[in-house]
Motif scaffolding. Structure first.
Motif, PDB file in Angstrom:
ATOM      1  N   GLU A   9      -2.617  14.741 -12.938  1.00  0.00           N
ATOM      2  CA  GLU A   9      -2.213  14.699 -14.347  1.00  0.00           C
ATOM      3  C   GLU A   9      -0.958  13.848 -14.520  1.00  0.00           C
ATOM      4  OE1 GLU A   9      -1.882  15.322 -18.430  1.00  0.00           O
ATOM      5  OE2 GLU A   9      -3.593  15.646 -17.100  1.00  0.00           O
ATOM      6  N   TYR A  10       0.033  14.088 -13.707  1.00  0.00           N
ATOM      7  CA  TYR A  10       1.285  13.336 -13.809  1.00  0.00           C
ATOM      8  C   TYR A  10       1.047  11.858 -13.520  1.00  0.00           C
ATOM      9  CZ  TYR A  10       6.234  12.275 -13.653  1.00  0.00           C
ATOM     10  OH  TYR A  10       7.467  11.745 -13.929  1.00  0.00           O
ATOM     11  N   TYR A  11       0.288  11.588 -12.463  1.00  0.00           N
ATOM     12  CA  TYR A  11       0.053  10.204 -12.067  1.00  0.00           C
ATOM     13  C   TYR A  11      -0.600   9.418 -13.196  1.00  0.00           C
ATOM     14  CZ  TYR A  11      -0.861   6.196  -9.130  1.00  0.00           C
ATOM     15  OH  TYR A  11      -0.853   4.929  -8.607  1.00  0.00           O
TER      16      TYR A  11
ATOM     17  N   GLY B   2      11.508   5.253  -8.553  1.00  0.00           N
ATOM     18  CA  GLY B   2      12.299   6.464  -8.747  1.00  0.00           C
ATOM     19  C   GLY B   2      11.489   7.633  -9.266  1.00  0.00           C
ATOM     20  N   ASP B   3      10.363   7.336  -9.897  1.00  0.00           N
ATOM     21  CA  ASP B   3       9.514   8.379 -10.472  1.00  0.00           C
ATOM     22  C   ASP B   3       8.670   9.104  -9.422  1.00  0.00           C
ATOM     23  OD1 ASP B   3       8.420   9.759 -12.826  1.00  0.00           O
ATOM     24  OD2 ASP B   3       6.574   8.635 -12.389  1.00  0.00           O
ATOM     25  N   VAL B   4       8.470   8.499  -8.278  1.00  0.00           N
ATOM     26  CA  VAL B   4       7.584   9.055  -7.251  1.00  0.00           C
ATOM     27  C   VAL B   4       7.981  10.481  -6.866  1.00  0.00           C
ATOM     28  CG1 VAL B   4       6.803   8.790  -4.857  1.00  0.00           C
ATOM     29  CG2 VAL B   4       6.845   6.817  -6.393  1.00  0.00           C
ATOM     30  N   ALA B   5       9.247  10.760  -6.773  1.00  0.00           N
ATOM     31  CA  ALA B   5       9.711  12.102  -6.387  1.00  0.00           C
ATOM     32  C   ALA B   5       9.315  13.166  -7.407  1.00  0.00           C
ATOM     33  CB  ALA B   5      11.220  12.099  -6.207  1.00  0.00           C
ATOM     34  N   ASN B   6       8.966  12.765  -8.616  1.00  0.00           N
ATOM     35  CA  ASN B   6       8.586  13.719  -9.659  1.00  0.00           C
ATOM     36  C   ASN B   6       7.186  14.297  -9.498  1.00  0.00           C
ATOM     37  OD1 ASN B   6      11.045  13.489 -11.038  1.00  0.00           O
ATOM     38  ND2 ASN B   6      10.327  11.640 -12.079  1.00  0.00           N
TER      39      ASN B   6
ATOM     40  N   SER C 188       4.785  15.523  -4.119  1.00  0.00           N
ATOM     41  CA  SER C 188       5.426  16.601  -3.350  1.00  0.00           C
ATOM     42  C   SER C 188       5.122  16.538  -1.857  1.00  0.00           C
ATOM     43  CB  SER C 188       5.005  17.960  -3.913  1.00  0.00           C
ATOM     44  OG  SER C 188       3.593  18.101  -3.867  1.00  0.00           O
ATOM     45  N   GLY C 189       4.039  15.872  -1.468  1.00  0.00           N
ATOM     46  CA  GLY C 189       3.698  15.753  -0.053  1.00  0.00           C
ATOM     47  C   GLY C 189       4.350  14.576   0.634  1.00  0.00           C
ATOM     48  N   GLY C 190       5.059  13.761  -0.126  1.00  0.00           N
ATOM     49  CA  GLY C 190       5.705  12.580   0.432  1.00  0.00           C
ATOM     50  C   GLY C 190       4.799  11.365   0.395  1.00  0.00           C
ATOM     51  N   VAL C 191       5.375  10.215   0.671  1.00  0.00           N
ATOM     52  CA  VAL C 191       4.648   8.945   0.637  1.00  0.00           C
ATOM     53  C   VAL C 191       5.064   8.069   1.807  1.00  0.00           C
ATOM     54  CG1 VAL C 191       4.455   8.936  -1.880  1.00  0.00           C
ATOM     55  CG2 VAL C 191       6.334   7.737  -0.805  1.00  0.00           C
ATOM     56  N   SER C 192       4.208   7.122   2.130  1.00  0.00           N
ATOM     57  CA  SER C 192       4.523   6.050   3.068  1.00  0.00           C
ATOM     58  C   SER C 192       4.218   4.741   2.363  1.00  0.00           C
ATOM     59  CB  SER C 192       3.663   6.133   4.327  1.00  0.00           C
ATOM     60  OG  SER C 192       3.933   7.314   5.035  1.00  0.00           O
TER      61      SER C 192
ATOM     62  N   THR D 145       0.860  -1.187   0.000  1.00  0.00           N
ATOM     63  CA  THR D 145       0.000   0.000   0.000  1.00  0.00           C
ATOM     64  C   THR D 145       0.889   1.227   0.000  1.00  0.00           C
ATOM     65  OG1 THR D 145      -1.686  -1.179   1.266  1.00  0.00           O
ATOM     66  CG2 THR D 145      -1.837   1.232   1.220  1.00  0.00           C
ATOM     67  N   ILE D 146       0.603   2.138  -0.914  1.00  0.00           N
ATOM     68  CA  ILE D 146       1.344   3.395  -0.994  1.00  0.00           C
ATOM     69  C   ILE D 146       0.394   4.514  -0.594  1.00  0.00           C
ATOM     70  CG2 ILE D 146       2.688   4.930  -2.475  1.00  0.00           C
ATOM     71  CD1 ILE D 146       3.078   2.291  -4.237  1.00  0.00           C
ATOM     72  N   VAL D 147       0.744   5.216   0.459  1.00  0.00           N
ATOM     73  CA  VAL D 147      -0.071   6.322   0.962  1.00  0.00           C
ATOM     74  C   VAL D 147       0.568   7.616   0.476  1.00  0.00           C
ATOM     75  CG1 VAL D 147      -0.987   7.457   3.017  1.00  0.00           C
ATOM     76  CG2 VAL D 147      -0.631   4.959   3.015  1.00  0.00           C
ATOM     77  N   TYR D 148      -0.168   8.343  -0.352  1.00  0.00           N
ATOM     78  CA  TYR D 148       0.316   9.627  -0.866  1.00  0.00           C
ATOM     79  C   TYR D 148      -0.244  10.735   0.010  1.00  0.00           C
ATOM     80  CZ  TYR D 148       1.660   7.112  -5.079  1.00  0.00           C
ATOM     81  OH  TYR D 148       2.249   6.237  -5.967  1.00  0.00           O
ATOM     82  N   ASN D 149       0.636  11.515   0.616  1.00  0.00           N
ATOM     83  CA  ASN D 149       0.212  12.658   1.423  1.00  0.00           C
ATOM     84  C   ASN D 149      -0.280  13.776   0.516  1.00  0.00           C
ATOM     85  OD1 ASN D 149       0.929  11.328   3.817  1.00  0.00           O
ATOM     86  ND2 ASN D 149       3.047  11.959   3.574  1.00  0.00           N
TER      87      ASN D 149
END
Length: 103
Positions: free
Chosen positions: A19-21, A81-85, A88-92, A5-9
């Motif tokens: 749009e990017y996602y 590696g693409d997540v940082a693009n 911006s709120g970070g992930v868990s 599970t990826i939690v996007y802040n």
């Protein structure tokens, strides 16, 4: 099943995140080997307060070993590696077995 599970802040710009996602990140996720099921959704609250997180993504694999192989692959590394693009709120990241499933 084994679930990641990826939690996007909350992102700085939700429209840019969306749009990017959908146009850039999701095609990378589709290429990760061993993924048996994938889901994504934006978070809501039942009481009208802002949700604690912006969105959740869940990747399902047959086993923990398949998840490790999927993320260790070049496709998995590219998606990670693409997540940082865009996040911006970070992930868990949360890793769990899915032992109990109720109808």
């Amino acid at each position: 099943m084994y679930r990641v599970t990826i939690v996007y802040n909350q992102p700085a710009d939700p429209a840019a995140f969306d749009e990017y996602y959908s146009t850039k990140h999701l095609p990378l996720v589709r290429d990760i080997p061993h993924v048996q099921k994938f889901g994504f959704g934006r978070c809501e609250s039942l009481d009208g307060n802002p949700p604690a997180a912006y969105a959740l993504a869940e990747l399902y694999f047959a086993t923990k070993e398949d998840a490790a192989r999927g993320f260790a692959s070049s496709q998995g590394q590219s998606a990670a590696g693409d997540v940082a693009n865009f996040a911006s709120g970070g992930v868990s990241l949360l890793f769990s077995n899915e032992d109990t499933v109720l109808p």
